[in-house]
Design a protein around this motif. Structure first.
Motif, PDB file in Angstrom:
ATOM      1  N   GLU A  61      58.527  66.714  70.305  1.00  0.00           N
ATOM      2  CA  GLU A  61      58.028  65.647  71.172  1.00  0.00           C
ATOM      3  C   GLU A  61      56.928  66.173  72.092  1.00  0.00           C
ATOM      4  O   GLU A  61      57.040  67.247  72.668  1.00  0.00           O
ATOM      5  N   SER A  62      55.870  65.387  72.219  1.00  0.00           N
ATOM      6  CA  SER A  62      54.747  65.790  73.061  1.00  0.00           C
ATOM      7  C   SER A  62      54.982  65.384  74.509  1.00  0.00           C
ATOM      8  O   SER A  62      55.730  64.452  74.810  1.00  0.00           O
ATOM      9  N   THR A  63      54.332  66.104  75.418  1.00  0.00           N
ATOM     10  CA  THR A  63      54.403  65.766  76.839  1.00  0.00           C
ATOM     11  C   THR A  63      53.427  64.642  77.120  1.00  0.00           C
ATOM     12  O   THR A  63      52.236  64.746  76.834  1.00  0.00           O
ATOM     13  N   VAL A  64      53.925  63.539  77.679  1.00  0.00           N
ATOM     14  CA  VAL A  64      53.066  62.381  77.961  1.00  0.00           C
ATOM     15  C   VAL A  64      52.704  62.301  79.445  1.00  0.00           C
ATOM     16  O   VAL A  64      51.685  61.725  79.816  1.00  0.00           O
ATOM     17  N   ILE A  65      53.547  62.902  80.307  1.00  0.00           N
ATOM     18  CA  ILE A  65      53.282  62.940  81.745  1.00  0.00           C
ATOM     19  C   ILE A  65      53.537  64.365  82.231  1.00  0.00           C
ATOM     20  O   ILE A  65      54.603  64.932  81.979  1.00  0.00           O
ATOM     21  N   LYS A  66      52.553  64.925  82.926  1.00  0.00           N
ATOM     22  CA  LYS A  66      52.719  66.282  83.456  1.00  0.00           C
ATOM     23  C   LYS A  66      52.221  66.334  84.897  1.00  0.00           C
ATOM     24  O   LYS A  66      51.093  65.948  85.187  1.00  0.00           O
ATOM     25  N   LEU A  67      53.083  66.796  85.783  1.00  0.00           N
ATOM     26  CA  LEU A  67      52.721  67.039  87.173  1.00  0.00           C
ATOM     27  C   LEU A  67      52.929  68.519  87.450  1.00  0.00           C
ATOM     28  O   LEU A  67      53.983  69.072  87.115  1.00  0.00           O
ATOM     29  N   LYS A  68      51.939  69.145  88.042  1.00  0.00           N
ATOM     30  CA  LYS A  68      52.050  70.565  88.387  1.00  0.00           C
ATOM     31  C   LYS A  68      51.603  70.757  89.831  1.00  0.00           C
ATOM     32  O   LYS A  68      50.441  70.536  90.158  1.00  0.00           O
ATOM     33  N   ASN A  69      52.559  71.124  90.672  1.00  0.00           N
ATOM     34  CA  ASN A  69      52.285  71.359  92.102  1.00  0.00           C
ATOM     35  C   ASN A  69      51.527  70.193  92.732  1.00  0.00           C
ATOM     36  O   ASN A  69      50.555  70.387  93.458  1.00  0.00           O
ATOM     37  N   LEU A  70      51.996  68.988  92.444  1.00  0.00           N
ATOM     38  CA  LEU A  70      51.289  67.789  92.894  1.00  0.00           C
ATOM     39  C   LEU A  70      51.757  67.368  94.283  1.00  0.00           C
ATOM     40  O   LEU A  70      52.956  67.326  94.562  1.00  0.00           O
ATOM     41  N   SER A  71      50.801  67.042  95.124  1.00  0.00           N
ATOM     42  CA  SER A  71      51.108  66.591  96.481  1.00  0.00           C
ATOM     43  C   SER A  71      50.339  65.311  96.794  1.00  0.00           C
ATOM     44  O   SER A  71      49.284  65.050  96.215  1.00  0.00           O
ATOM     45  N   LYS A  72      50.902  64.552  97.730  1.00  0.00           N
ATOM     46  CA  LYS A  72      50.214  63.367  98.225  1.00  0.00           C
ATOM     47  C   LYS A  72      50.508  63.223  99.716  1.00  0.00           C
ATOM     48  O   LYS A  72      51.670  63.141 100.131  1.00  0.00           O
ATOM     49  N   THR A  73      49.432  63.196 100.501  1.00  0.00           N
ATOM     50  CA  THR A  73      49.545  63.086 101.949  1.00  0.00           C
ATOM     51  C   THR A  73      48.860  61.819 102.419  1.00  0.00           C
ATOM     52  O   THR A  73      47.753  61.500 101.974  1.00  0.00           O
ATOM     53  N   PHE A  74      49.524  61.092 103.294  1.00  0.00           N
ATOM     54  CA  PHE A  74      48.938  59.909 103.908  1.00  0.00           C
ATOM     55  C   PHE A  74      48.640  60.214 105.374  1.00  0.00           C
ATOM     56  O   PHE A  74      49.513  60.696 106.101  1.00  0.00           O
ATOM     57  N   ILE A  86      57.417  65.086  81.484  1.00  0.00           N
ATOM     58  CA  ILE A  86      58.164  64.015  80.828  1.00  0.00           C
ATOM     59  C   ILE A  86      57.646  63.874  79.414  1.00  0.00           C
ATOM     60  O   ILE A  86      56.437  63.742  79.192  1.00  0.00           O
ATOM     61  N   LYS A  87      58.548  63.923  78.456  1.00  0.00           N
ATOM     62  CA  LYS A  87      58.188  63.881  77.042  1.00  0.00           C
ATOM     63  C   LYS A  87      58.069  62.439  76.547  1.00  0.00           C
ATOM     64  O   LYS A  87      58.696  61.528  77.080  1.00  0.00           O
ATOM     65  N   GLN A  88      57.251  62.281  75.502  1.00  0.00           N
ATOM     66  CA  GLN A  88      57.162  60.987  74.858  1.00  0.00           C
ATOM     67  C   GLN A  88      58.537  60.574  74.343  1.00  0.00           C
ATOM     68  O   GLN A  88      59.221  61.331  73.667  1.00  0.00           O
ATOM     69  N   GLY A  89      58.966  59.374  74.719  1.00  0.00           N
ATOM     70  CA  GLY A  89      60.264  58.869  74.277  1.00  0.00           C
ATOM     71  C   GLY A  89      61.402  59.138  75.245  1.00  0.00           C
ATOM     72  O   GLY A  89      62.539  58.724  74.988  1.00  0.00           O
ATOM     73  N   ASP A  90      61.117  59.795  76.385  1.00  0.00           N
ATOM     74  CA  ASP A  90      62.161  60.014  77.382  1.00  0.00           C
ATOM     75  C   ASP A  90      62.567  58.680  78.015  1.00  0.00           C
ATOM     76  O   ASP A  90      61.774  57.749  78.133  1.00  0.00           O
ATOM     77  N   PHE A  91      63.826  58.630  78.451  1.00  0.00           N
ATOM     78  CA  PHE A  91      64.376  57.446  79.113  1.00  0.00           C
ATOM     79  C   PHE A  91      65.117  57.944  80.350  1.00  0.00           C
ATOM     80  O   PHE A  91      66.215  58.478  80.260  1.00  0.00           O
ATOM     81  N   LEU A  92      64.494  57.810  81.517  1.00  0.00           N
ATOM     82  CA  LEU A  92      65.028  58.472  82.694  1.00  0.00           C
ATOM     83  C   LEU A  92      65.034  57.561  83.909  1.00  0.00           C
ATOM     84  O   LEU A  92      64.294  56.580  83.979  1.00  0.00           O
TER      85      LEU A  92
END
Length: 228
Positions: free
Chosen positions: A2-15, A33-39
């Motif tokens: 299964e391929s990775t469809v969503i990848k976050l690496k050291n991601l931040s968000k500041t408001f 998150i892999k293609q076909g994951d259900f989470l």
């Protein structure tokens, strides 16, 4: 594999509320998150769930010069506004707690609309609309407007609409939050079946542990960070 469809690496968000007052909504989050994951995505209010969902849904952008976000191998930072809109339209479907159906349109028109924006040929979009509404057991409700439908029926229309452009990813923000227990269970069974049969990646934001237990695994956030 299964391929990775969503990848976050050291991601931040500041408001930034003011120049000196800021809220760190996400702090160095890494996740694949892999293609076909259900989470399920869980966490208390203010944990960063909505921020994470908005970043994955390309409705917001992460902090500059911090971390990496890849959606279906695309880095949003490399795309202009038009390219981002196309990636969102073609890759991601959204399901909301409040359904977000257009009140003046009937079920058929609500489901067909995203395909019209995507310039899907007329016959193809009519065929897919019919298929999706039949799949949701709404073939006898196609001319009904949202106000004429039950909560469960409105959410099934919303699911059909989210699937209109055959997305790889479905982001469902509290999809059972406005439904009674039985309708909520029915909606989750529909989402699970779609995941199994069509391989659509499903991310379900929920506060309900029973709903989370129907997914394959749960990601928990607290104070903007992943927790076990």
């Amino acid at each position: 594999m299964e391929s990775t469809v969503i990848k976050l690496k050291n991601l931040s968000k500041t408001f930034y509320l003011t120049k000196t007052n800021k809220v760190e909504a996400l702090k160095n989050v890494s996740l694949e998150i892999k293609q076909g994951d259900f989470l399920a995505l869980m966490g208390p209010s203010g944990s960063g769930k909505s921020t994470l969902l908005n970043l994955v849904g390309l409705l917001d952008i992460p902090d500059e010069n911090n971390g990496e976000l890849l959606i279906d191998d695309h880095n949003p930072k490399d795309l202009n506004k038009t390219e981002l809109a196309y990636l969102r339209r073609d890759t991601i479907g959204f399901i909301f707690q409040t359904f977000n159906l257009l009140p003046r349109m009937n079920a058929w028109e609500n489901v067909l609309l995203p395909m019209r924006y995507a310039k899907v040929p007329r016959k193809s979009r009519k065929d897919r609309t019919k298929k999706l509404l039949t799949m949701m057991n709404l073939q006898n409700r196609i001319k009904h407007k949202p106000a004429e439908l039950s909560g469960g029926e409105r959410q099934r229309v919303a699911i059909a609409r989210a699937l209109a452009n055959q997305p790889k990813i479905i982001l469902a923000d509290e999809p059972t939050g406005n439904l009674d227990s039985k309708s909520g269970q029915d909606i989750m069974k529909i989402l699970k079946e779609l995941n199994r049969k069509e391989g659509v990646t499903m991310i379900i934001v929920t506060h309900d542990q029973e709903i989370a237990d129907m997914t394959d695994y749960t990601i928990k956030l607290k104070d903007g960070e992943l927790c076990s």
